[in-house]
Design an enzyme around this catalytic site. Structure first.
Site, mmCIF file in Angstrom:
data_model
loop_
_atom_site.group_PDB
_atom_site.id
_atom_site.type_symbol
_atom_site.label_atom_id
_atom_site.label_comp_id
_atom_site.label_asym_id
_atom_site.label_seq_id
_atom_site.Cartn_x
_atom_site.Cartn_y
_atom_site.Cartn_z
ATOM 1 N N ASP A 131 19.668 2.290 19.462
ATOM 2 C CA ASP A 131 20.902 2.821 20.059
ATOM 3 C C ASP A 131 22.044 2.720 19.059
ATOM 4 O OD1 ASP A 131 19.626 3.241 22.477
ATOM 5 O OD2 ASP A 131 20.597 1.588 23.534
ATOM 6 N N ARG A 183 18.351 10.895 18.651
ATOM 7 C CA ARG A 183 18.883 11.159 19.999
ATOM 8 C C ARG A 183 20.355 11.533 19.793
ATOM 9 N NH1 ARG A 183 19.874 6.027 23.145
ATOM 10 N NH2 ARG A 183 17.696 6.059 23.776
ATOM 11 N N LYS A 186 27.098 12.109 23.139
ATOM 12 C CA LYS A 186 28.523 12.328 22.811
ATOM 13 C C LYS A 186 29.177 11.053 22.273
ATOM 14 C CE LYS A 186 29.360 16.091 26.042
ATOM 15 N NZ LYS A 186 30.282 16.642 27.064
ATOM 16 N N ALA A 188 29.999 6.671 23.670
ATOM 17 C CA ALA A 188 30.461 6.003 24.889
ATOM 18 C C ALA A 188 31.545 4.945 24.667
ATOM 19 C CB ALA A 188 29.265 5.355 25.583
ATOM 20 N N THR A 225 22.347 14.255 27.332
ATOM 21 C CA THR A 225 23.604 14.650 27.964
ATOM 22 C C THR A 225 23.367 15.011 29.420
ATOM 23 O OG1 THR A 225 25.472 16.186 27.831
ATOM 24 C CG2 THR A 225 23.323 17.083 27.235
ATOM 25 N N ARG A 288 29.593 3.164 32.020
ATOM 26 C CA ARG A 288 29.198 4.230 32.962
ATOM 27 C C ARG A 288 30.370 4.589 33.875
ATOM 28 N NH1 ARG A 288 25.799 3.387 29.659
ATOM 29 N NH2 ARG A 288 27.098 4.954 28.730
HETATM 30 C C1 LIG Z 1 19.698 8.855 27.320
HETATM 31 C C2 LIG Z 1 21.062 8.499 26.862
HETATM 32 C C3 LIG Z 1 21.231 7.547 25.886
HETATM 33 C C4 LIG Z 1 22.493 7.236 25.415
HETATM 34 N N1 LIG Z 1 22.623 6.372 24.355
HETATM 35 C C5 LIG Z 1 23.853 6.165 23.835
HETATM 36 C C6 LIG Z 1 24.029 5.404 22.647
HETATM 37 O O1 LIG Z 1 23.078 4.906 22.033
HETATM 38 N N2 LIG Z 1 25.287 5.235 22.180
HETATM 39 C C7 LIG Z 1 26.389 5.780 22.817
HETATM 40 O O2 LIG Z 1 27.509 5.618 22.336
HETATM 41 N N3 LIG Z 1 26.241 6.475 23.949
HETATM 42 C C8 LIG Z 1 25.021 6.688 24.477
HETATM 43 N N4 LIG Z 1 24.893 7.444 25.607
HETATM 44 C C9 LIG Z 1 26.090 7.786 26.419
HETATM 45 C C10 LIG Z 1 26.736 9.064 25.945
HETATM 46 O O3 LIG Z 1 27.308 8.876 24.680
HETATM 47 C C11 LIG Z 1 27.820 9.541 26.925
HETATM 48 O O4 LIG Z 1 28.805 8.565 27.064
HETATM 49 C C12 LIG Z 1 27.298 9.886 28.302
HETATM 50 O O5 LIG Z 1 26.037 10.473 28.249
HETATM 51 C C13 LIG Z 1 28.240 10.883 28.990
HETATM 52 O O6 LIG Z 1 28.317 12.059 28.234
HETATM 53 P P1 LIG Z 1 27.721 13.460 28.719
HETATM 54 O O7 LIG Z 1 27.014 14.068 27.558
HETATM 55 O O8 LIG Z 1 26.916 13.303 29.932
HETATM 56 O O9 LIG Z 1 28.985 14.394 28.938
HETATM 57 P P2 LIG Z 1 30.328 14.197 29.751
HETATM 58 O O10 LIG Z 1 31.193 15.339 29.327
HETATM 59 O O11 LIG Z 1 30.844 12.819 29.627
HETATM 60 O O12 LIG Z 1 29.861 14.391 31.241
HETATM 61 C C14 LIG Z 1 29.399 15.639 31.745
HETATM 62 C C15 LIG Z 1 29.118 15.497 33.231
HETATM 63 O O13 LIG Z 1 28.025 14.598 33.425
HETATM 64 C C16 LIG Z 1 28.226 13.764 34.548
HETATM 65 N N5 LIG Z 1 28.300 12.362 34.097
HETATM 66 C C17 LIG Z 1 28.377 11.908 32.834
HETATM 67 N N6 LIG Z 1 28.386 10.563 32.814
HETATM 68 C C18 LIG Z 1 28.330 10.159 34.092
HETATM 69 C C19 LIG Z 1 28.319 8.888 34.739
HETATM 70 N N7 LIG Z 1 28.342 7.736 34.054
HETATM 71 N N8 LIG Z 1 28.261 8.859 36.086
HETATM 72 C C20 LIG Z 1 28.234 10.009 36.821
HETATM 73 N N9 LIG Z 1 28.236 11.232 36.270
HETATM 74 C C21 LIG Z 1 28.297 11.313 34.921
HETATM 75 C C22 LIG Z 1 29.524 14.233 35.175
HETATM 76 O O14 LIG Z 1 29.195 15.217 36.143
HETATM 77 C C23 LIG Z 1 30.261 14.861 34.019
HETATM 78 O O15 LIG Z 1 31.190 15.822 34.428
HETATM 79 C C24 LIG Z 1 23.627 7.832 26.028
HETATM 80 C C25 LIG Z 1 23.473 8.792 27.019
HETATM 81 C C26 LIG Z 1 22.203 9.148 27.426
HETATM 82 C C27 LIG Z 1 22.078 10.218 28.448
#
Ligand SMILES: Cc1cc2nc3c(=O)[nH]c(=O)nc-3n(C[C@H](O)[C@H](O)[C@H](O)COP(=O)(O)OP(=O)(O)OC[C@H]3O[C@@H](n4cnc5c(N)ncnc54)[C@H](O)[C@@H]3O)c2cc1C
Length: 306
Positions: A131, A183, A186, A188, A225, A288
Site C-alpha cells: 500500500d 494499483r 486517488k 487518501a 476507485t 473512510r
Molecule cells: C482497493 C483500494 C485500495 C486503496 N489503497 C490505497 C492506498 O494504498 N493508499 C491510498 O492513499 N489510498 C488508497 N485507497 C483509497 C483511495 O485513495 C481513495 O481515497 C478512495 O478510494 C476514494 O476515492 P475514489 O476513487 O473512490 O473517488 P472519490 O471521488 O473519492 O469518490 C467517488 C464516489 O465513491 C463513493 N465513495 C468513495 N469513498 C467512499 C467512502 N469511504 N464511503 C462511501 N462512499 C465512498 C462516493 O459515492 C463518491 O462520490 C484505496 C482505495 C481502494 C478502492
C-alpha cells in the site's frame, strides 16, 4: 458538515487512536468498513464476496508501528493470513503497509520485515501489494518496493500509486519500466498543494492519464476507485483499445458501493475488494469517513440505534 481535512487531522491523533481502539462499543460503528477483529471473521466476509464473483485483498490494520516486538507480530500475523487463505481456499491476496513493519524507525527494518512476508507469499504462490501511505514516505516506499521487485517476480509483489500526487505520472512510467503491477488509486491522505493537486478535477484527469498508461502496458493492473466517471473512462478506454476484461481488475473497498462491485462482476469484469480487519482500525476508519463526510451521519445513526 465535518470537513475532510478535520477528519484526516483526527485520523493521526495517537491519543484518539488508543482510546477508540480500547472502547468496545465503537466496534458497531466500524462494522461497515472493517470486516472484524480476527482472521476467521474476515475469512467469512471474503467467502461472501467470493460467492458474488469478487476476489479479495486481506489486510491487517496496523500502521505506524514502533516497537520491534509489534513488528515481528505483524510478520507472524501475515504468515497466519497466508496460511488461512491456503487452508480455506478463499480467493484472496494480501496488502501490507511499510509503516506496519517499522518504516518510521528504520527503512532497512521495514524492508526486512516486508521481505519476510513477500517470501512467504512467493512460497505459497500468492501476491503481496505494498500500500502507499502519505507523501513523506512515497520515495522510500518505492525504493523498498524496487528492491523487493528485484528479488521477486511480477506476480508476487506489486505497488500502489496515487493520482493526487503531482509526481505520479512519472512514477507510473518508472514502475512500468521495471515492470511492476500497479494499483492506481486517488490517494487518501492530507497532502500540501506543493505535492498533491488540490482540485478534484486535476486528480481525476491525472487518474485517467495514468490509467491509460497502465492499461496500454499489457501488465495486469488494479484500477481502484468507486468513482463512476473513472470506471466509465476505464471501460471505454479498454474497449476502444481492444483490451479484454481479463487483462485488468477493478478494486474497491469493503463496505463501499457494494452495488457497483457486484454489478461490475456480473458484467464480467474482474473485481477485487479490499477487506481490512483488526483492532487498530481507527486511522483507516477515519480516512473512510473523510472520503465521504456524509458517512459520519451514517455511522452515528447506527451507533445511536443501539
Ligand atoms: C482497493 C483500494 C485500495 C486503496 N489503497 C490505497 C492506498 O494504498 N493508499 C491510498 O492513499 N489510498 C488508497 N485507497 C483509497 C483511495 O485513495 C481513495 O481515497 C478512495 O478510494 C476514494 O476515492 P475514489 O476513487 O473512490 O473517488 P472519490 O471521488 O473519492 O469518490 C467517488 C464516489 O465513491 C463513493 N465513495 C468513495 N469513498 C467512499 C467512502 N469511504 N464511503 C462511501 N462512499 C465512498 C462516493 O459515492 C463518491 O462520490 C484505496 C482505495 C481502494 C478502492
Amino acid at each position: 458538515m465535518v470537513a475532510r481535512s478535520t477528519l484526516l487531522f483526527l485520523s493521526r491523533r495517537e491519543g484518539l487512536k488508543d482510546f477508540a481502539t480500547r472502547f468496545k462499543p465503537f466496534r458497531k460503528m466500524t462494522a461497515r468498513f472493517v470486516a472484524g477483529e480476527d482472521i476467521e471473521t474476515t475469512v467469512r466476509a471474503i467467502r461472501d464476496l467470493n460467492a458474488v464473483g469478487c476476489t479479495a485483498t486481506f489486510d491487517h490494520l496496523n500502521e505506524g508501528v514502533r516497537s520491534p516486538a509489534e513488528m515481528e507480530g505483524e510478520v507472524q500475523e501475515y504468515r497466519r493470513i497466508l496460511a488461512a487463505i491456503d487452508e480455506t481456499g478463499i480467493k484472496s491476496n494480501v496488502s501490507i503497509k511499510l509503516t506496519q513493519f517499522g518504516l518510521a524507525i528504520d527503512p532497512e527494518l521495514a524492508y526486512r520485515n516486508a521481505r519476510a512476508v513477500v517470501e512467504e507469499a512467493a512460497r505459497r504462490g500468492n501476491f503481496v501489494r505494498v500500500d502507499m501511505e502519505d507523501s513523506p514516505v512515497t520515495q522510500v516506499t518505492l525504493d523498498i518496493f524496487g528492491r523487493l521487485r528485484e528479488e521477486f517476480d511480477l506476480d508476487t509483489v506489486g505497488i500502489v500509486l496515487q493520482s493526487y500526487l503531482r509526481r505520479t505520472e512519472q512514477d507510473v512510467r518508472d514502475m512500468l519500466a521495471l515492470p511492476a503491477r500497479v494499483r492506481l488509486c486517488k490517494g487518501a491522505y492530507n497532502e500540501p498543494p506543493e505535492v498533491a493537486y488540490p482540485a478534484k478535477k486535476d486528480v481525476d484527469d491525472n487518474y485517467v492519464r495514468c490509467m491509460k498508461l497502465l492499461l496500454r502496458s499489457g501488465v495486469y493492473h488494479g484500477i481502484a476507485t468507486h468513482d463512476e466517471n473513472m470506471i466509465r473512462a476505464t471501460k471505454e478506454f479498454a474497449e476502444g483499445e481492444g483490451i479484454g476484461k481479463e487483462r485488468f481488475e477493478f478494486q474497491m473497498l469493503y463496505g463501499v458501493r457494494r452495488d457497483l462491485q457486484e454489478g461490475l462482476a456480473r458484467e464480467g469484469y474482474n473485481v477485487r475488494v479490499y477487506v481490512p480487519y483488526g483492532k487498530t482500525w481507527y486511522p483507516y476508519f477515519m480516512r473512510r469517513l473523510a472520503e465521504r463526510p456524509a458517512n459520519v451521519w451514517f455511522v452515528m445513526k447506527n451507533f445511536l440505534k443501539g
